[in-house]
Design a protein around this motif. Sequence first.
Motif, PDB file in Angstrom:
ATOM      1  N   TRP A   1      -7.981  -6.016   4.520  1.00  6.92           N
ATOM      2  CA  TRP A   1      -6.897  -5.210   5.056  1.00  6.92           C
ATOM      3  C   TRP A   1      -7.161  -4.811   6.499  1.00  6.92           C
ATOM      4  N   THR A   2      -6.086  -4.397   7.154  1.00  6.95           N
ATOM      5  CA  THR A   2      -6.160  -3.805   8.488  1.00  6.95           C
ATOM      6  C   THR A   2      -5.535  -2.421   8.398  1.00  6.95           C
ATOM      7  N   GLY A   3      -6.099  -1.470   9.124  1.00  9.03           N
ATOM      8  CA  GLY A   3      -5.553  -0.125   9.062  1.00  9.03           C
ATOM      9  C   GLY A   3      -6.355   0.865   9.867  1.00  9.03           C
TER      10      GLY A   3
ATOM     11  N   ASN B   1       0.836  -1.207   0.000  1.00  6.58           N
ATOM     12  CA  ASN B   1       0.000   0.000   0.000  1.00  6.58           C
ATOM     13  C   ASN B   1       0.869   1.254   0.000  1.00  6.58           C
ATOM     14  N   ARG B   2       2.078   1.137  -0.485  1.00  8.56           N
ATOM     15  CA  ARG B   2       2.963   2.289  -0.552  1.00  8.56           C
ATOM     16  C   ARG B   2       2.315   3.407  -1.361  1.00  8.56           C
TER      17      ARG B   2
ATOM     18  N   ARG C   1      -2.657  -0.675   6.642  1.00  2.00           N
ATOM     19  CA  ARG C   1      -1.277  -0.996   6.994  1.00  2.00           C
ATOM     20  C   ARG C   1      -0.862  -2.336   6.387  1.00  2.00           C
ATOM     21  N   HIS C   2      -1.840  -3.201   6.169  1.00  5.18           N
ATOM     22  CA  HIS C   2      -1.542  -4.557   5.689  1.00  5.18           C
ATOM     23  C   HIS C   2      -2.667  -4.976   4.743  1.00  5.18           C
TER      24      HIS C   2
END
Length: 254
Positions: A89-91, A62-63, A101-102
């Motif tokens: 995803w988690t964030g 996710n850059r 974040r992932h």
Amino acid sequence: MERVRRLLDLAEHPNTGEEEAALASAHAAALMLRHGLDASAVRRGATGRSEKIDGIEFEVSNRGGHARERCWALHLICDALGCKGAQHWTGVHGRGIRGARHVTMTVVGPDPVLDSLRVLLPSITLQMENQVRPALRHFTARDLTGVEGKDRRARATSDYRRAFYVGFGSGVSAKLRDRVAEIADQVKGTGAELVLLDRSALVQAEFQRRFPGLKRARATTLDAGGYHTGRQAGRMADLSDRALPDLPLGRLPR
């Protein structure tokens, strides 16, 4: 499968030189891509066993907040090979995938095709990231010279990059669909043709079982220039499935 295993062992061995490792990896990808599309048909015809539908997970960067478009590109590629994917995803709460974040993609499909995708997806991702850089430099020099304001320039660059990713996936997808069409034509009128045809129903059923009630992502407008430049680059992507020099099995490590 023995040839592929030994090629991967060679590619991953710490004593293998960079050029030799790249060639071994390319051969492994070529074999899995070439035979993964129809090997199950041959196996089914020989043994009478039905094909197994399974799933794999693939981590997506996710850059820059661009995971959504990276996933979009990879979904197009998986679709071309008869697979279906979903991402989770988690964030940061409330920011959606942009603030993740992932990010992980789960791809559901026939086992032989998943074997191909384990090698193909990292290769395509690397090529996509390498190709977007010169495209962005050209875009900046050509189209941003008259754009004033740091925020406007940053937004335009981000929009171009995101569209490039989706276009790249579309180009690779079109190239893969050409390969699938070739194979479908070669096995037309045989039992293998039936296996290729009934895969979609099996994949859809397994996907629904794993992700009941999954919602589609919202539509997004893409920068036309970025998309078309990315699509052209994707059509030129190296699938490592044509014109590789032969590596005899006897030369590979056991």
